[in-house]
Enzyme design. Structure first.
Site, short mmCIF file in Angstrom:
data_model
loop_
_atom_site.label_atom_id
_atom_site.label_comp_id
_atom_site.label_asym_id
_atom_site.label_seq_id
_atom_site.Cartn_x
_atom_site.Cartn_y
_atom_site.Cartn_z
N HIS A 1 -7.66 -3.58 2.81
CA HIS A 1 -7.03 -4.74 2.20
C HIS A 1 -5.92 -5.33 3.10
O HIS A 1 -5.59 -6.50 2.96
CB HIS A 1 -6.47 -4.40 0.82
CG HIS A 1 -7.55 -4.29 -0.21
ND1 HIS A 1 -8.02 -5.37 -0.92
CD2 HIS A 1 -8.29 -3.23 -0.63
CE1 HIS A 1 -8.99 -4.98 -1.74
NE2 HIS A 1 -9.17 -3.68 -1.58
N GLN B 1 0.84 -1.20 0.00
CA GLN B 1 0.00 0.00 0.00
C GLN B 1 0.88 1.25 0.00
O GLN B 1 0.55 2.25 -0.65
CB GLN B 1 -0.93 -0.02 1.23
CG GLN B 1 -2.06 0.99 1.16
CD GLN B 1 -3.04 0.73 0.01
OE1 GLN B 1 -3.25 -0.41 -0.39
NE2 GLN B 1 -3.62 1.78 -0.52
N GLU C 1 -18.03 1.52 -4.27
CA GLU C 1 -17.19 0.49 -4.90
C GLU C 1 -17.96 -0.82 -4.94
O GLU C 1 -17.96 -1.57 -3.97
CB GLU C 1 -15.88 0.28 -4.10
CG GLU C 1 -14.89 1.41 -4.22
CD GLU C 1 -13.50 1.04 -3.69
OE1 GLU C 1 -13.32 -0.09 -3.18
OE2 GLU C 1 -12.60 1.89 -3.80
N HIS D 1 -15.85 -4.18 -4.03
CA HIS D 1 -15.10 -4.43 -2.80
C HIS D 1 -16.02 -5.07 -1.75
O HIS D 1 -16.92 -4.42 -1.22
CB HIS D 1 -14.53 -3.10 -2.29
CG HIS D 1 -13.74 -3.21 -1.02
ND1 HIS D 1 -12.39 -2.92 -0.95
CD2 HIS D 1 -14.10 -3.56 0.23
CE1 HIS D 1 -11.96 -3.09 0.30
NE2 HIS D 1 -12.99 -3.47 1.04
N VAL E 1 -6.34 7.13 -3.06
CA VAL E 1 -5.59 5.97 -2.56
C VAL E 1 -5.49 6.05 -1.03
O VAL E 1 -5.16 7.10 -0.49
CB VAL E 1 -4.15 5.95 -3.15
CG1 VAL E 1 -3.40 4.73 -2.67
CG2 VAL E 1 -4.21 5.97 -4.67
ZN LIG Z 1 -10.91 -2.89 -2.46
#
Ligand SMILES: [Zn+2]
Length: 228
Positions: free
Chosen positions: A149, A121, A200, A203, A141
């Site tokens: 994650h 990351q 999202e 996700h 980000v």
């Molecule tokens: Zn994700």
């Protein structure tokens, strides 16, 4: 002298934040995994359920690695790195069942990105700062430690053509069915003010069947669930 005053007031603010968060009402309590990691514990009919909360406010430390990272027996997109194919052990069976159920309904779901280490990351964030500047990087980000994650409890799903948007049959199936296997759409549409992240549809986050059903039926987010 000024410096000391600054340090002391900073310390007091941190203590107030930590204590304040402990006052989330009802059956919810929090304790630290280490300095930064917050595990929110929820009591439900089945006893205690431990739910790890990661968002823009609550991050994980650099050395937090989920236990027993494993690769589930599902198809992955070509772009997935070896690391990204991993998820926490508890997620393996529910994820395999979810993908299998999709297939039965004629829906082919592919894994795209599961576990991402703090280091990965950090690289993603740094590269984005270099290519687009800090402002855009911050908008799109997660900073290292603040990506879900890193928990190993979530995975980005995709489909064969790599277009996983609302209205695609795969995304719609996932939204309607993932709760049956203990997953939630972690960043629903129109909830950015609560989750801190834009919609999202790809996700999904594992929270267990009971919690997932509650969140699905009540159309809420994990943050709202934990603060009921
Ligand atoms: Zn994700």
């Amino acid at each position: 002298m000024r410096k000391v005053y600054k340090k002391v007031s900073g310390f007091i603010i941190i203590v107030l934040i930590i204590c304040g968060f402990r006052y989330i009402d009802g059956n919810t309590s929090i304790y630290s995994l280490n300095d930064k990691d917050k595990l929110v514990e929820v009591t439900n009919a089945n006893g205690n359920e431990k739910i790890l909360l990661v968002n823009e406010k609550y991050g994980l430390s650099g050395n937090y690695v989920p236990e027993e990272l494993s690769i589930p027996n599902i198809l992955f997109s070509n772009g997935s790195s070896d690391e990204e194919k991993h998820v926490a052990r508890t997620v393996v069976n529910p994820l395999e069942e979810l993908v299998k159920a999709g297939k039965k309904d004629g829906i082919i779901l592919l894994g795209n990105s599961g576990y991402r280490s703090y280091k990965s990351q950090e690289d993603i964030y740094k590269n984005r700062v270099i290519s687009q500047g800090k402002k855009l990087a911050d908008a799109y980000v997660a900073k290292p430690g603040f990506s879900e994650h890193q928990t190993g409890l979530c995975i980005d799903i995709t489909n064969k053509n790599g277009y996983f948007a609302k209205g695609s049959k795969e995304a719609d199936w996932l939204a309607d069915n993932c709760y049956r296997f203990g997953f939630i759409i972690r960043y629903p549409y129109g909830k950015k003010n609560i989750t801190g992240i834009e919609y999202e549809p790809w996700h999904i986050r594992y929270v267990g069947k009971e919690v997932a059903k509650y969140i699905h039926d009540n159309r809420i987010t994990l943050e709202e669930y934990l603060q009921r």
